[in-house]
Design a protein around this motif. Sequence first.
Motif, PDB file in Angstrom:
ATOM      1  N   GLU A   1       0.724  -1.136   0.135  1.00 50.72           N
ATOM      2  CA  GLU A   1       0.000   0.144  -0.171  1.00 50.72           C
ATOM      3  C   GLU A   1       0.974   1.093  -0.022  1.00 50.72           C
ATOM      4  OE1 GLU A   1      -3.144   0.159   2.995  1.00 50.72           O
ATOM      5  OE2 GLU A   1      -3.872  -1.978   2.544  1.00 50.72           O
TER       6      GLU A   1
ATOM      7  N   THR B   1      -5.120  11.274  -5.523  1.00 48.54           N
ATOM      8  CA  THR B   1      -5.643  11.437  -4.232  1.00 48.54           C
ATOM      9  C   THR B   1      -5.331  10.416  -3.400  1.00 48.54           C
ATOM     10  OG1 THR B   1      -7.843  10.988  -4.539  1.00 48.54           O
ATOM     11  CG2 THR B   1      -7.351  13.112  -5.391  1.00 48.54           C
ATOM     12  N   PRO B   2      -5.441  10.618  -1.996  1.00 52.04           N
ATOM     13  CA  PRO B   2      -5.385   9.411  -1.154  1.00 52.04           C
ATOM     14  C   PRO B   2      -6.325   8.535  -1.262  1.00 52.04           C
ATOM     15  CG  PRO B   2      -4.776  11.451   0.124  1.00 52.04           C
ATOM     16  CD  PRO B   2      -5.171  11.860  -1.363  1.00 52.04           C
ATOM     17  N   GLU B   3      -7.587   8.997  -1.732  1.00 54.44           N
ATOM     18  CA  GLU B   3      -8.849   8.169  -1.898  1.00 54.44           C
ATOM     19  C   GLU B   3      -8.753   7.565  -2.933  1.00 54.44           C
ATOM     20  OE1 GLU B   3      -9.573  11.566   0.825  1.00 54.44           O
ATOM     21  OE2 GLU B   3      -8.761  11.387  -1.322  1.00 54.44           O
ATOM     22  N   GLU B   4      -8.240   7.631  -4.122  1.00 52.32           N
ATOM     23  CA  GLU B   4      -7.945   6.879  -5.238  1.00 52.32           C
ATOM     24  C   GLU B   4      -6.811   6.172  -5.058  1.00 52.32           C
ATOM     25  OE1 GLU B   4      -9.099   9.981  -9.059  1.00 52.32           O
ATOM     26  OE2 GLU B   4      -7.320  10.344  -7.876  1.00 52.32           O
ATOM     27  N   GLN B   5      -5.637   6.446  -4.477  1.00 57.16           N
ATOM     28  CA  GLN B   5      -4.655   5.565  -4.126  1.00 57.16           C
ATOM     29  C   GLN B   5      -5.153   4.301  -3.420  1.00 57.16           C
ATOM     30  OE1 GLN B   5      -2.233   8.297  -2.354  1.00 57.16           O
ATOM     31  NE2 GLN B   5      -0.932   8.685  -4.043  1.00 57.16           N
ATOM     32  N   ALA B   6      -5.882   4.479  -2.385  1.00 60.74           N
ATOM     33  CA  ALA B   6      -6.566   3.500  -1.757  1.00 60.74           C
ATOM     34  C   ALA B   6      -7.428   2.244  -2.621  1.00 60.74           C
ATOM     35  CB  ALA B   6      -7.442   3.958  -0.531  1.00 60.74           C
ATOM     36  N   LEU B   7      -8.283   3.069  -3.399  1.00 58.80           N
ATOM     37  CA  LEU B   7      -8.763   2.147  -4.262  1.00 58.80           C
ATOM     38  C   LEU B   7      -7.984   1.357  -5.244  1.00 58.80           C
ATOM     39  CD1 LEU B   7     -11.605   4.547  -5.725  1.00 58.80           C
ATOM     40  CD2 LEU B   7     -11.735   2.421  -4.255  1.00 58.80           C
TER      41      LEU B   7
ATOM     42  N   ARG C   1       1.129   4.437  -2.901  1.00 60.65           N
ATOM     43  CA  ARG C   1       1.230   5.847  -2.532  1.00 60.65           C
ATOM     44  C   ARG C   1       2.354   6.528  -2.967  1.00 60.65           C
ATOM     45  NH1 ARG C   1      -1.029   3.656   2.149  1.00 60.65           N
ATOM     46  NH2 ARG C   1       0.980   3.908   3.101  1.00 60.65           N
TER      47      ARG C   1
END
Length: 251
Positions: A153, A165-171, A157
């Motif tokens: 993970e 974005t952090p949200e997109e990276q998490a996906l 990132r």
Amino acid sequence: MLKLFWGVAVTFYATCLPLQPAAAADLKARTAVLVHGAFADGSSWNKVIPILQQAGLKVVAVQNPLTSLEDDVAAARRAIRDAEGPVVLVGHSWGGVVITEAGNDPKVASLVYVAAYAPDSGQSARDIASKFPAPPGREAIAQDEDGFLRFSEEGVRKYFAADLTPEEQALVAATQGPFHIKGPATAVSHAAWRDKPTFMVVATKDTVISPELEKAQVTLAGATAIEVPSSHVAMLSFPKEVAALIVKAAE
């Protein structure tokens, strides 16, 4: 004749590609078949797909098993077989190796490589990558006991999708597909880009595939190319530019 754009010319071309949808009647290709790379799945094309559909293209996002080159090529060939032709075949990252082999199908009219490997006939991804210094993102890849590779993970990132974005990276981290180690070692039989119009997106901030390798492939293939200041996932960070080049390849 294909034209090669570099330096200021590349930047100008990337920003001036038509972002307004072309009329479907102007497109020779009917379907864009999108092949994702390692550590990804078909959702990696989610930002590009609506733009291509608005431009009048049908779209199929292949779901690669990522178990071997043979298996991934078979998945791409099934998608090509079932698609309305002619087809623009698009590959990101490892998907470039897949389309280099699968692109020999007669329904394929043109090829688009997005921050991708484009090996020559008889070469593997490992062969061409070994000619350039290893990008820093490689250190974030771990191998499990079954021979599958996966990005951490933190690696997603920091390297793989650093400009999302952090949200997109998490996906991206959550939807990545484990990639078997034997894939990069398998050579393609005949490079389709030797015979078909080829287009390439060079991601100049890529830390997974060397940007210098991407540029060298453009020269070797005589491809029409654009550069974008992107991480490895150019189709997510610069979807309009990537989609516009795909539409260009369909004209």
